[in-house]
Design a protein around this motif. Structure first.
Motif, PDB file in Angstrom:
ATOM      1  N   ILE B  21      44.109  27.009  31.854  1.00 58.73           N
ATOM      2  CA  ILE B  21      45.122  26.077  31.350  1.00 58.73           C
ATOM      3  C   ILE B  21      46.508  26.566  31.763  1.00 58.73           C
ATOM      4  CG2 ILE B  21      46.246  25.237  29.233  1.00 58.73           C
ATOM      5  CD1 ILE B  21      43.363  25.004  28.049  1.00 58.73           C
ATOM      6  N   ALA B  22      46.708  27.877  31.665  1.00 58.28           N
ATOM      7  CA  ALA B  22      48.017  28.442  32.018  1.00 58.28           C
ATOM      8  C   ALA B  22      48.310  28.299  33.515  1.00 58.28           C
ATOM      9  CB  ALA B  22      48.067  29.905  31.617  1.00 58.28           C
ATOM     10  N   ARG B  23      47.251  28.411  34.330  1.00 60.72           N
ATOM     11  CA  ARG B  23      47.465  28.398  35.792  1.00 60.72           C
ATOM     12  C   ARG B  23      47.156  27.054  36.435  1.00 60.72           C
ATOM     13  NH1 ARG B  23      45.456  34.115  37.807  1.00 60.72           N
ATOM     14  NH2 ARG B  23      46.398  35.376  36.204  1.00 60.72           N
ATOM     15  N   ARG B  24      46.604  26.168  35.650  1.00 60.91           N
ATOM     16  CA  ARG B  24      46.188  24.847  36.123  1.00 60.91           C
ATOM     17  C   ARG B  24      44.925  24.929  36.988  1.00 60.91           C
ATOM     18  NH1 ARG B  24      47.738  21.156  39.884  1.00 60.91           N
ATOM     19  NH2 ARG B  24      47.242  19.038  39.235  1.00 60.91           N
ATOM     20  N   GLU B  25      44.934  25.808  37.954  1.00 63.43           N
ATOM     21  CA  GLU B  25      43.769  25.943  38.841  1.00 63.43           C
ATOM     22  C   GLU B  25      43.741  27.381  39.356  1.00 63.43           C
ATOM     23  OE1 GLU B  25      41.892  22.613  41.706  1.00 63.43           O
ATOM     24  OE2 GLU B  25      43.811  23.400  42.334  1.00 63.43           O
ATOM     25  N   SER B  26      42.565  27.961  39.421  1.00 59.52           N
ATOM     26  CA  SER B  26      42.499  29.340  39.910  1.00 59.52           C
ATOM     27  C   SER B  26      41.104  29.655  40.420  1.00 59.52           C
ATOM     28  CB  SER B  26      42.881  30.302  38.781  1.00 59.52           C
ATOM     29  OG  SER B  26      43.106  31.589  39.290  1.00 59.52           O
ATOM     30  N   TYR B  27      40.969  30.813  41.053  1.00 60.42           N
ATOM     31  CA  TYR B  27      39.660  31.223  41.561  1.00 60.42           C
ATOM     32  C   TYR B  27      39.191  32.480  40.828  1.00 60.42           C
ATOM     33  CZ  TYR B  27      42.681  34.205  44.397  1.00 60.42           C
ATOM     34  OH  TYR B  27      43.635  35.096  44.798  1.00 60.42           O
ATOM     35  N   GLY B  28      37.932  32.820  41.002  1.00 60.81           N
ATOM     36  CA  GLY B  28      37.275  33.858  40.204  1.00 60.81           C
ATOM     37  C   GLY B  28      37.995  35.186  40.094  1.00 60.81           C
ATOM     38  N   LEU B  29      38.305  35.799  41.237  1.00 68.04           N
ATOM     39  CA  LEU B  29      38.910  37.122  41.183  1.00 68.04           C
ATOM     40  C   LEU B  29      40.296  37.105  40.544  1.00 68.04           C
ATOM     41  CD1 LEU B  29      38.077  39.124  44.446  1.00 68.04           C
ATOM     42  CD2 LEU B  29      37.163  39.400  42.156  1.00 68.04           C
ATOM     43  N   ALA B  30      41.035  36.008  40.752  1.00 67.89           N
ATOM     44  CA  ALA B  30      42.371  35.902  40.155  1.00 67.89           C
ATOM     45  C   ALA B  30      42.244  35.844  38.627  1.00 67.89           C
ATOM     46  CB  ALA B  30      43.086  34.665  40.674  1.00 67.89           C
ATOM     47  N   LEU B  31      41.186  35.206  38.153  1.00 72.83           N
ATOM     48  CA  LEU B  31      40.964  35.143  36.704  1.00 72.83           C
ATOM     49  C   LEU B  31      40.666  36.533  36.156  1.00 72.83           C
ATOM     50  CD1 LEU B  31      38.742  31.927  36.497  1.00 72.83           C
ATOM     51  CD2 LEU B  31      41.102  32.160  35.737  1.00 72.83           C
ATOM     52  N   VAL B  32      39.858  37.285  36.893  1.00 72.92           N
ATOM     53  CA  VAL B  32      39.523  38.650  36.460  1.00 72.92           C
ATOM     54  C   VAL B  32      40.799  39.484  36.384  1.00 72.92           C
ATOM     55  CG1 VAL B  32      38.276  40.756  37.088  1.00 72.92           C
ATOM     56  CG2 VAL B  32      37.192  38.542  37.413  1.00 72.92           C
ATOM     57  N   GLU B  33      41.614  39.381  37.433  1.00 74.69           N
ATOM     58  CA  GLU B  33      42.844  40.181  37.471  1.00 74.69           C
ATOM     59  C   GLU B  33      43.812  39.775  36.360  1.00 74.69           C
ATOM     60  OE1 GLU B  33      43.994  39.681  41.529  1.00 74.69           O
ATOM     61  OE2 GLU B  33      42.324  40.943  42.191  1.00 74.69           O
ATOM     62  N   GLY B  34      43.850  38.475  36.062  1.00 71.42           N
ATOM     63  CA  GLY B  34      44.790  37.995  35.056  1.00 71.42           C
ATOM     64  C   GLY B  34      44.332  38.220  33.627  1.00 71.42           C
ATOM     65  N   SER B  35      43.063  38.623  33.453  1.00 71.35           N
ATOM     66  CA  SER B  35      42.527  38.712  32.090  1.00 71.35           C
ATOM     67  C   SER B  35      42.786  40.065  31.442  1.00 71.35           C
ATOM     68  CB  SER B  35      41.020  38.451  32.116  1.00 71.35           C
ATOM     69  OG  SER B  35      40.350  39.556  32.677  1.00 71.35           O
ATOM     70  N   GLY B  36      43.312  40.993  32.194  1.00 66.52           N
ATOM     71  CA  GLY B  36      43.603  42.321  31.638  1.00 66.52           C
ATOM     72  C   GLY B  36      42.360  43.046  31.157  1.00 66.52           C
ATOM     73  N   GLY B  37      41.292  42.881  31.873  1.00 66.29           N
ATOM     74  CA  GLY B  37      40.080  43.650  31.558  1.00 66.29           C
ATOM     75  C   GLY B  37      39.068  42.908  30.693  1.00 66.29           C
ATOM     76  N   VAL B  38      39.437  41.725  30.205  1.00 64.40           N
ATOM     77  CA  VAL B  38      38.495  40.971  29.358  1.00 64.40           C
ATOM     78  C   VAL B  38      37.339  40.438  30.214  1.00 64.40           C
ATOM     79  CG1 VAL B  38      38.231  38.970  27.835  1.00 64.40           C
ATOM     80  CG2 VAL B  38      40.320  40.341  27.750  1.00 64.40           C
ATOM     81  N   LEU B  39      37.683  39.930  31.385  1.00 66.05           N
ATOM     82  CA  LEU B  39      36.643  39.397  32.277  1.00 66.05           C
ATOM     83  C   LEU B  39      36.248  40.471  33.277  1.00 66.05           C
ATOM     84  CD1 LEU B  39      38.275  35.931  33.063  1.00 66.05           C
ATOM     85  CD2 LEU B  39      36.520  36.415  31.374  1.00 66.05           C
TER      86      LEU B  39
END
Lengths: 166, 104
Positions: B21-39
């Protein structure tokens, strides 16, 4: 692929590879990447030969100047179709042999390999060759982890289906 | 998938929904990096696949790779309406449990 020359120098290594038809070259130059990147669809064999020759000459020239030379990296072959560029292309070919649906391949493993390839290329483009090489090793673990997660998820799903039947 | 059967997202799914929602659209690794270790890198794609099956997210292939790239196209994910509502419901439920004052 025929290995032309492998020479170790100081902390760097020269590795120059003969590149098969359809493949392209990139080469480290002054800590930046001088990309001799070809569109594998349109590059002729002569283009690729020229690129390879240029890369070898550059390696030789830098070797003569006692400079560190990184390596000439293989890039994709046109023979492999749309899925190409190491690392990862081989893994996708391997997946065809595993008991897994096309949908799982497309929705789990292809996105993973695509992201890994981009990360690898970005490291190369930033001149971080050591990181790029390390990434190649790390990829194997990430793929294994994802495969493990996929198997776990599939087994759980099957178990729930059976449980519902019982 | 029918929205009738929609369940509340898990913690990992909720984190993905928030990031998307924050990024509108993203790909897998970017989500991992943005999650601060949660993903985790090993499980994010399986989770995204499951979420897509549930109708919480949808995906498409990147149109054209960035300049100079000749690698595979990345898969971009975005939240669906059902995904946004599921996250909203989860956060509302959490707020009630936490005793927060709800707006009228």
């Amino acid at each position: 692929m025929r290995l032309i020359r492998t020479t170790r120098y100081s902390d760097g290594t020269i590795r120059v590879y003969r590149v098969p038809e359809g493949e392209a070259l990139t080469m480290d130059r002054e800590h930046g990447w001088h990309a001799v990147t070809w569109d594998a669809e349109t590059a002729s064999q002569a283009d690729l030969d020229d690129a390879f020759k240029g890369a070898c000459e550059l390696a030789e020239e830098r070797w003569q100047r006692a400079e560190k030379v990184a390596f000439v990296e293989r890039l994709p072959s046109r023979k492999r179709g749309p899925v190409r560029l190491a690392p990862g292309s081989g893994v996708l070919s391997l997946l065809c042999w595993l008991p897994m649906s096309k949908q799982s391949q497309d929705r789990i493993f292809r996105p993973l390999v695509a992201d890994l390839q981009h990360e690898y290329i970005e490291a190369l483009a930033a001149g971080r060759t050591r990181r790029a090489l390390a990434l190649r090793v790390v990829y194997a673990f990430r793929l294994l982890l994802t495969f493990g997660a996929f198997c776990g998820s599939a087994t759980l799903k099957r178990f729930i289906e059976i449980w519902k039947l019982v | 998938m029918s929205e009738k059967g929609l369940r509340l997202p898990s913690a990992m799914e909720a984190e993905i929904l928030r990031l998307l929602i924050a990024r509108r659209e993203s790909y897998g690794l970017a989500l991992v990096e943005g999650s601060g270790g949660v993903l985790k890198r090993g499980t994010v794609y399986v989770t995204l696949d499951r979420m897509e099956e549930k109708g919480l997210v949808e995906s498409r292939e990147e149109e054209t790779p960035s300049d100079g790239y000749i690698g595979m196209r990345r898969r971009l994910y975005r939240v669906t309406g059902a995904g946004a509502r599921a996250l909203q419901a989860l956060e509302l439920g959490q707020a009630i449990l936490d005793g927060a004052e709800l707006g009228t």
